[in-house]
Motif scaffolding. Structure first.
Motif, PDB file in Angstrom:
ATOM      1  N   MET A 100       0.817  -1.208   0.000  1.00 12.82           N
ATOM      2  CA  MET A 100       0.000   0.000   0.000  1.00 12.82           C
ATOM      3  C   MET A 100       0.854   1.262   0.000  1.00 12.82           C
ATOM      4  O   MET A 100       0.552   2.236  -0.708  1.00 12.82           O
ATOM      5  N   GLY A 101       1.920   1.267   0.774  1.00 13.20           N
ATOM      6  CA  GLY A 101       2.802   2.420   0.790  1.00 13.20           C
ATOM      7  C   GLY A 101       3.395   2.697  -0.572  1.00 13.20           C
ATOM      8  O   GLY A 101       3.490   3.860  -1.010  1.00 13.20           O
ATOM      9  N   ALA A 102       3.787   1.644  -1.283  1.00 10.69           N
ATOM     10  CA  ALA A 102       4.366   1.802  -2.621  1.00 10.69           C
ATOM     11  C   ALA A 102       3.336   2.325  -3.608  1.00 10.69           C
ATOM     12  O   ALA A 102       3.659   3.141  -4.487  1.00 10.69           O
ATOM     13  N   VAL A 103       2.104   1.866  -3.495  1.00  9.71           N
ATOM     14  CA  VAL A 103       1.038   2.384  -4.360  1.00  9.71           C
ATOM     15  C   VAL A 103       0.862   3.884  -4.143  1.00  9.71           C
ATOM     16  O   VAL A 103       0.707   4.660  -5.100  1.00  9.71           O
ATOM     17  N   LEU A 104       0.918   4.321  -2.904  1.00  5.99           N
ATOM     18  CA  LEU A 104       0.754   5.741  -2.597  1.00  5.99           C
ATOM     19  C   LEU A 104       1.918   6.575  -3.128  1.00  5.99           C
ATOM     20  O   LEU A 104       1.718   7.715  -3.571  1.00  5.99           O
ATOM     21  N   VAL A 105       3.131   6.013  -3.101  1.00  4.47           N
ATOM     22  CA  VAL A 105       4.267   6.714  -3.703  1.00  4.47           C
ATOM     23  C   VAL A 105       4.031   6.890  -5.200  1.00  4.47           C
ATOM     24  O   VAL A 105       4.244   7.977  -5.765  1.00  4.47           O
ATOM     25  N   TRP A 106       3.608   5.841  -5.854  1.00  4.60           N
ATOM     26  CA  TRP A 106       3.328   5.906  -7.296  1.00  4.60           C
ATOM     27  C   TRP A 106       2.285   6.964  -7.606  1.00  4.60           C
ATOM     28  O   TRP A 106       2.452   7.767  -8.539  1.00  4.60           O
ATOM     29  N   LEU A 107       1.224   7.013  -6.813  1.00  4.36           N
ATOM     30  CA  LEU A 107       0.179   8.011  -7.039  1.00  4.36           C
ATOM     31  C   LEU A 107       0.700   9.426  -6.792  1.00  4.36           C
ATOM     32  O   LEU A 107       0.352  10.365  -7.519  1.00  4.36           O
ATOM     33  N   THR A 108       1.549   9.580  -5.784  1.00  3.90           N
ATOM     34  CA  THR A 108       2.098  10.896  -5.474  1.00  3.90           C
ATOM     35  C   THR A 108       2.944  11.434  -6.614  1.00  3.90           C
ATOM     36  O   THR A 108       2.898  12.626  -6.939  1.00  3.90           O
ATOM     37  N   TYR A 109       3.725  10.550  -7.230  1.00  2.00           N
ATOM     38  CA  TYR A 109       4.665  10.965  -8.276  1.00  2.00           C
ATOM     39  C   TYR A 109       4.225  10.494  -9.661  1.00  2.00           C
ATOM     40  O   TYR A 109       5.064  10.309 -10.551  1.00  2.00           O
TER      41      TYR A 109
END
Length: 238
Positions: free
Chosen positions: A99-108
């Motif tokens: 989930m944390g990695a998905v949020l990084v992808w969405l952020t950038y």
């Protein structure tokens, strides 16, 4: 929530914050047209140190805030965690990593579209060795995780001002990153590598390449070995 459910949620939430902020700084430094592009290794290690401290603050009041399967294994070996909780902890941590990695992808998201370097993209999710040598890479991760887990155990033998402990843990991560992280990127945490690598495999990331699963066993197996060795030394000393 029941006590067990809350504890497992804390591992999920804390690991999610850990990856969002930790891989977030890697993305900020590595991806094209980011304001921090090219800020370098010191920025990454400082970001990871802060990420660990903040993730422990976020989750520590609900549970032990291991946020790392290697830490969970080490504390189970010395008797500070029931063995029945090891697998549930690890599953929660890996899920938080995804989930944390998905949020990084969405952020950038826009910056991934501007970045064509497949290695740089994978590096915002998972770790990799600068010089691929299985023996050397395993040793690097074993040593780094040994330092992490043994230090965490020894911290328990000290008295800190209330609320200070997460900052000390963050300083430990910063030290490991600066001193020992240059070889493999210091995964020292199977969930930190496996969860985001799963996300990299599944997400429709622009310009992404291979997820490098042939390397993935090293940041899973080696940290567990390092943690077990740290626990054994701790039991010998105490």
């Amino acid at each position: 929530m029941t006590g067990t459910t809350l504890t497992l949620f804390s591992e999920f939430l804390g690991t999610m914050f850990l990856i969002l902020l930790g891989n977030g700084v890697v993305a900020s430094v590595s991806l094209k047209k980011s304001k921090a592009e090219g800020a370098g290794w010191v920025a990454i290690t400082m970001g990871w140190g802060a990420a660990v401290a903040l993730a422990v603050y976020v989750s520590g009041f609900m549970g032990p805030a291991h946020l790392n399967p290697a830490v969970t294994l080490g504390f189970a070996i010395i008797g500070d965690l029931e063995w029945a909780m090891v697998i549930p902890f690890i599953l929660a941590q890996v899920a938080g990593g995804v989930m944390g990695a998905v949020l990084v992808w969405l952020t950038y998201l826009a910056h991934y579209k501007e970045t064509t370097d497949q290695g740089a993209i994978l590096g915002t999710f998972a770790t990799g060795a600068e010089i691929r040598d299985n023996t050397a890479n395993v040793l690097s991760e074993v040593i780094g995780t040994f330092v992490l887990v043994f230090a965490l155990m020894m911290f328990g033998q000290n008295s800190f001002t209330e609320g200070l402990n997460p900052l000390v843990v963050g300083l430990l991560i910063l030290s490991i990153g600066l001193s020992l992280g240059g070889s493999t990127g210091y995964a020292i945490n199977p969930a930190r590598d496996l969860g985001p690598r799963i996300a990299h495999q599944l997400l429709p990331i622009a310009h992404k390449g291979d997820s490098k699963w042939e390397y993935a066993w090293i940041p899973i197996v080696a940290p567990m070995i390092g943690a077990a060795l740290a626990a054994l030394l701790y039991m010998v000393i105490l």
